[in-house]
Design an enzyme around this catalytic site. Sequence first.
Site, short mmCIF file in Angstrom:
data_model
loop_
_atom_site.label_atom_id
_atom_site.label_comp_id
_atom_site.label_asym_id
_atom_site.label_seq_id
_atom_site.Cartn_x
_atom_site.Cartn_y
_atom_site.Cartn_z
N ASN A 10 0.88 -1.16 0.00
CA ASN A 10 0.00 0.00 0.00
C ASN A 10 0.92 1.22 0.00
O ASN A 10 1.53 1.55 1.01
CB ASN A 10 -0.87 -0.04 1.26
CG ASN A 10 -1.87 1.09 1.31
OD1 ASN A 10 -1.86 1.97 0.44
ND2 ASN A 10 -2.73 1.07 2.30
N LYS A 17 3.54 0.80 2.93
CA LYS A 17 3.14 -0.16 3.95
C LYS A 17 3.18 -1.53 3.27
O LYS A 17 2.70 -1.66 2.14
CB LYS A 17 1.71 0.18 4.40
CG LYS A 17 1.29 -0.46 5.69
CD LYS A 17 -0.09 0.07 6.09
CE LYS A 17 -0.65 -0.85 7.16
NZ LYS A 17 -2.09 -0.76 7.27
N ARG A 87 -2.50 -2.25 -3.41
CA ARG A 87 -3.76 -1.57 -3.15
C ARG A 87 -3.80 -0.29 -3.99
O ARG A 87 -2.87 0.51 -3.94
CB ARG A 87 -3.86 -1.21 -1.67
CG ARG A 87 -5.10 -0.41 -1.39
CD ARG A 87 -5.14 0.10 0.02
NE ARG A 87 -6.32 0.93 0.17
CZ ARG A 87 -6.40 1.97 0.99
NH1 ARG A 87 -5.37 2.32 1.73
NH2 ARG A 87 -7.51 2.66 1.06
N HIS A 176 -13.10 1.52 0.55
CA HIS A 176 -13.00 0.43 1.56
C HIS A 176 -13.60 -0.88 1.05
O HIS A 176 -14.00 -1.73 1.84
CB HIS A 176 -13.75 0.79 2.87
CG HIS A 176 -13.17 1.92 3.63
ND1 HIS A 176 -13.95 2.82 4.32
CD2 HIS A 176 -11.88 2.30 3.85
CE1 HIS A 176 -13.19 3.71 4.92
NE2 HIS A 176 -11.92 3.42 4.65
N ARG A 237 -12.29 13.95 8.82
CA ARG A 237 -13.17 14.32 7.71
C ARG A 237 -14.59 14.56 8.22
O ARG A 237 -15.09 13.82 9.06
CB ARG A 237 -13.21 13.21 6.65
CG ARG A 237 -11.93 13.08 5.88
CD ARG A 237 -11.96 11.92 4.91
NE ARG A 237 -10.85 11.02 5.17
CZ ARG A 237 -10.75 9.78 4.71
NH1 ARG A 237 -11.71 9.28 3.95
NH2 ARG A 237 -9.71 9.03 4.99
N GLU A 381 -7.43 -6.45 5.25
CA GLU A 381 -7.41 -6.02 3.85
C GLU A 381 -6.23 -6.64 3.11
O GLU A 381 -6.35 -6.98 1.93
CB GLU A 381 -7.37 -4.49 3.77
CG GLU A 381 -8.71 -3.89 4.20
CD GLU A 381 -8.63 -2.42 4.53
OE1 GLU A 381 -8.10 -2.09 5.61
OE2 GLU A 381 -9.10 -1.60 3.73
#
Length: 397
Positions: A10, A17, A87, A176, A237, A381
């Site tokens: 990612n 990551k 990802r 997601h 957010r 994930e």
Amino acid sequence: MSSRNVLVINSGSSSIKFALVNEDSEQFPIQGLAERLGSSDAVLNWQLGDEKHVAQLHGADHKEAFERLLPLVQKASQGKLTGIGHRVVHGGAHFTEASALNREVIDVIRRAAVLAPLHNPAGLIGIEAAMALYPELTQVAVFDTAFHQTMPAHAYRYAVPEHLYTDHNVRRYGFHGTSHMYVSRKAAVMTGLPVEDSCWLTAHLGNGCSTAAVVNGESLDTSMGLTPLEGLVMGTRSGDVDPSLHNHLARTLGWDTQRIETVLTKESGLLGLSGLSNDMRTLIEAREKGDERATLAIEVFCYRLAKSLAGMACALPRLDGLIFTGGIGENASLVRSKTLDYMRLFNFKLDEAANQKCVRGEGGIISAENHPRVLVIPTNEERQIAIETLALIDAHA
Ligand code: ADP
């Protein structure tokens, strides 16, 4: 056949990551994070089994960080690396599933960057660096948006002039997807229901938060939209606001669009409401000490989540279970119980002992007997990305 390993990556604008996923094991043999890439204090942290390690990278860029971490991954996989799964945040309407990476796919990801100007270019830096270092290995892009491509038009269209959709791709995409897919499939396994005949409400609550309605293995609606700003209250957010707020702030405060976007994405949500932190743990502790703004932030978070879940229920023919996941969903028993308290008409009731027990990776069913099922399922994930990478490799074998 010996079990296969997939490296899952990612890549952010200044970070990578990574995790090595073994198809037969829940534990990652190695995982880590290279961060502050491009700066003098670039650093690589990794965990090998239970051991933690750190190395300074002294101004390394993405490619140099890969050169440093790949031998570690090779060693941990005992030289048996089957593929790399990347990802990618935004696949636009083009990608309905994972895709093997080649020049054409990279070009489509680049074109979708107009929809995710921060994320897609960062993801591409990682993809290009990994492909340059491992040209012979199958590399796969797994998109946050792909799982939601099954939404019907009445869920994904905005009520704006049609040409904005046809000419400019203005529609709801959702994000997601990897997590909503993973936990809804896991819930089917846990409850003995076939994926293709099961109906779930899912709440992924991390720093970003979204809900989804998953019916027979397909997403039929989700709370995020064109961008990951729509929907729930998140760490920093705002989630949904009146669309005229932009105009109001421009008119009354003279703010430009950049300033407004920064406020709504980086200074709002739990942080904006509490004035204290974007971190739910900190807010729960502050609430216990009587902090009024932290208390209100948690209340707004849970009420808005309940409203979203109740709305998502419109997409379901029946409910087999409500699933909490993500750092907050997996750990915050207070958030789970408060949210369900706000959904009185649904007849949810928690087994409080089971609710308290689900924390730090411990999942399970937390509803009281004879009430609609509620589950806590730790998301994974990386594992889902590895599963999709291997499925694609098998399909091309
Ligand atoms: P990301 O979206 O960055 O992957 P995570 O899924 O790790 O984030 O979720 C981060 C959120 O989870 C933070 O708000 C954090 O406070 C919350 N969280 C983690 N552990 C706990 C806990 N024990 N209790 C309450 N909230 C927690």
